[in-house]
Design a protein around this motif. Structure first.
Motif, short mmCIF file in Angstrom:
data_model
loop_
_atom_site.label_atom_id
_atom_site.label_comp_id
_atom_site.label_asym_id
_atom_site.label_seq_id
_atom_site.Cartn_x
_atom_site.Cartn_y
_atom_site.Cartn_z
N PHE A 193 -35.77 40.93 -27.19
CA PHE A 193 -34.56 40.02 -27.15
C PHE A 193 -33.95 39.39 -26.05
O PHE A 193 -34.26 40.19 -24.85
CB PHE A 193 -33.36 40.90 -28.00
N GLU A 194 -33.71 38.46 -25.82
CA GLU A 194 -33.23 37.52 -24.59
C GLU A 194 -31.77 37.85 -24.32
O GLU A 194 -31.08 36.83 -24.35
CB GLU A 194 -33.53 36.01 -24.47
N LEU A 195 -31.55 38.94 -24.04
CA LEU A 195 -30.08 39.29 -23.94
C LEU A 195 -29.43 38.80 -22.59
O LEU A 195 -28.06 38.62 -22.73
CB LEU A 195 -29.70 40.85 -24.23
N ILE A 196 -29.91 39.01 -21.64
CA ILE A 196 -29.46 38.46 -20.40
C ILE A 196 -29.32 37.07 -20.50
O ILE A 196 -28.04 36.54 -20.21
CB ILE A 196 -30.11 39.03 -19.30
N ARG A 197 -30.07 36.28 -20.99
CA ARG A 197 -30.13 34.78 -20.98
C ARG A 197 -28.81 34.47 -22.13
O ARG A 197 -27.89 33.43 -21.87
CB ARG A 197 -31.20 34.09 -21.65
N THR A 198 -28.57 35.21 -23.06
CA THR A 198 -27.51 35.02 -23.97
C THR A 198 -26.05 35.20 -23.31
O THR A 198 -25.29 34.54 -23.39
CB THR A 198 -27.60 35.82 -25.35
N THR A 199 -26.27 36.18 -22.62
CA THR A 199 -24.92 36.64 -21.82
C THR A 199 -24.61 35.64 -20.88
O THR A 199 -23.50 35.37 -20.71
CB THR A 199 -25.47 38.15 -21.15
N LEU A 200 -25.58 35.10 -19.99
CA LEU A 200 -25.37 34.14 -19.13
C LEU A 200 -24.79 32.74 -19.71
O LEU A 200 -23.89 32.31 -19.36
CB LEU A 200 -26.63 33.72 -18.25
N GLY A 234 -29.32 35.03 -5.54
CA GLY A 234 -29.08 34.23 -4.19
C GLY A 234 -29.78 32.98 -4.51
O GLY A 234 -29.57 32.10 -3.63
N GLN A 235 -30.50 32.56 -5.55
CA GLN A 235 -31.10 31.21 -5.76
C GLN A 235 -30.40 30.67 -6.69
O GLN A 235 -30.18 31.05 -7.74
CB GLN A 235 -32.56 31.41 -5.96
N GLU A 236 -30.09 29.32 -6.52
CA GLU A 236 -29.22 28.60 -7.54
C GLU A 236 -30.35 28.38 -8.68
O GLU A 236 -31.50 27.89 -8.47
CB GLU A 236 -28.85 27.13 -6.85
N THR A 237 -29.69 28.45 -9.84
CA THR A 237 -30.50 28.14 -11.20
C THR A 237 -29.36 27.76 -12.22
O THR A 237 -28.59 27.57 -12.05
CB THR A 237 -31.23 29.53 -11.62
N THR A 238 -29.91 27.85 -13.60
CA THR A 238 -29.01 27.36 -14.82
C THR A 238 -29.07 28.56 -15.67
O THR A 238 -30.31 29.23 -15.68
CB THR A 238 -29.40 26.14 -15.14
N PRO A 239 -28.12 28.83 -16.49
CA PRO A 239 -28.10 29.77 -17.61
C PRO A 239 -29.73 29.66 -18.32
O PRO A 239 -30.34 30.56 -18.69
CB PRO A 239 -27.06 29.74 -18.33
N GLU A 240 -29.90 28.54 -18.57
CA GLU A 240 -31.08 28.12 -19.49
C GLU A 240 -32.36 28.50 -18.56
O GLU A 240 -33.24 28.96 -19.35
CB GLU A 240 -31.06 26.53 -20.04
N SER A 241 -32.52 28.42 -17.52
CA SER A 241 -33.72 28.80 -16.68
C SER A 241 -33.82 29.79 -15.91
O SER A 241 -34.41 30.12 -14.90
CB SER A 241 -34.23 27.53 -16.05
N ALA A 242 -32.57 30.63 -16.05
CA ALA A 242 -32.38 31.79 -15.06
C ALA A 242 -33.72 32.98 -15.46
O ALA A 242 -34.03 33.31 -16.40
CB ALA A 242 -31.26 32.29 -15.47
N PRO A 243 -34.25 33.50 -13.98
CA PRO A 243 -35.05 34.48 -14.36
C PRO A 243 -34.77 35.67 -15.00
O PRO A 243 -33.82 36.20 -14.52
CB PRO A 243 -35.98 34.51 -12.95
#
Length: 191
Positions: free
Chosen positions: A74-81, A109-118
């Motif tokens: 499950f992609e829990l961290i992405r859902t959280t973000l 420390g690197q700018e990203t988006t919730p949709e593409s966050a590693p």
């Protein structure tokens, strides 16, 4: 990382290989449905997941071997973000919309988006880079008298505490959009 759950299933050896595989697939589908129902009940939403069957990503559960393995990630961290980003947008006072557009997410420390966050990042941080973000956090806006970041962090910590450690803090950031010192921030550290 969120806690993993491993279930080992013993299926009678007197069954044919096809029957054992079918029983394993049916059991996995049942457990997936239970997990999805639990997520829906707890969070009101079901996070996306990836299915891995016998070490093959995206394979059908029904293709499992009689003594195979089925994993649901499950992609829990992405859902959280995504949820925290939505809460920040909803809680943002809007006069010109600049404050609402200035919530930036950083992953290690690197700018990203919730949709593409590693998903493998060690730390995520939402920061608002508008010059007046600290004043909004102090309650100068009638639309957000309790501030934004601390209120959202408190709600997110309760809602996602089993997935990540969520805290309100202040951060200095430099991004492609702005450089800002001691801005309101929400840090998210996956469990």
């Amino acid at each position: 990382m969120a806690r993993d759950r491993i279930i080992e299933v013993v299926i009678a050896r007197h069954l044919s290989p096809e029957a054992r595989a079918a029983k394993l697939a049916a059991f996995a589908k049942e457990k997936l449905a239970e997990a999805q129902a639990a997520h829906r009940a707890r969070r009101g939403t079901v996070p996306p997941h990836e299915t891995i069957v016998d070490h093959r990503r995206g394979a059908s559960v029904d293709s499992v071997k009689p003594d195979g393995e089925i994993v649901f990630e499950f992609e829990l961290i992405r859902t959280t973000l995504l949820s925290i980003a939505d809460m920040l947008a909803q809680a943002s006072p809007v006069l010109t919309g600049e404050y609402r557009r200035s919530h930036i997410l950083f992953a290690d420390g690197q700018e990203t988006t919730p949709e593409s966050a590693p998903a493998a990042a060690q730390e995520f941080a939402f920061v608002n880079v508008t010059p007046y973000a600290r004043r909004i956090e102090a309650g100068i806006s009638k639309a957000a008298p309790e501030g934004v970041y601390q209120a959202v962090a408190d709600i997110a910590a309760k809602r996602f505490g089993n997935v990540a450690r969520v805290r309100f803090t202040f951060r200095s950031v430099t991004s492609g959009r702005a450089k800002a010192d001691r801005q309101p921030a929400i840090t998210i550290i996956p469990r």
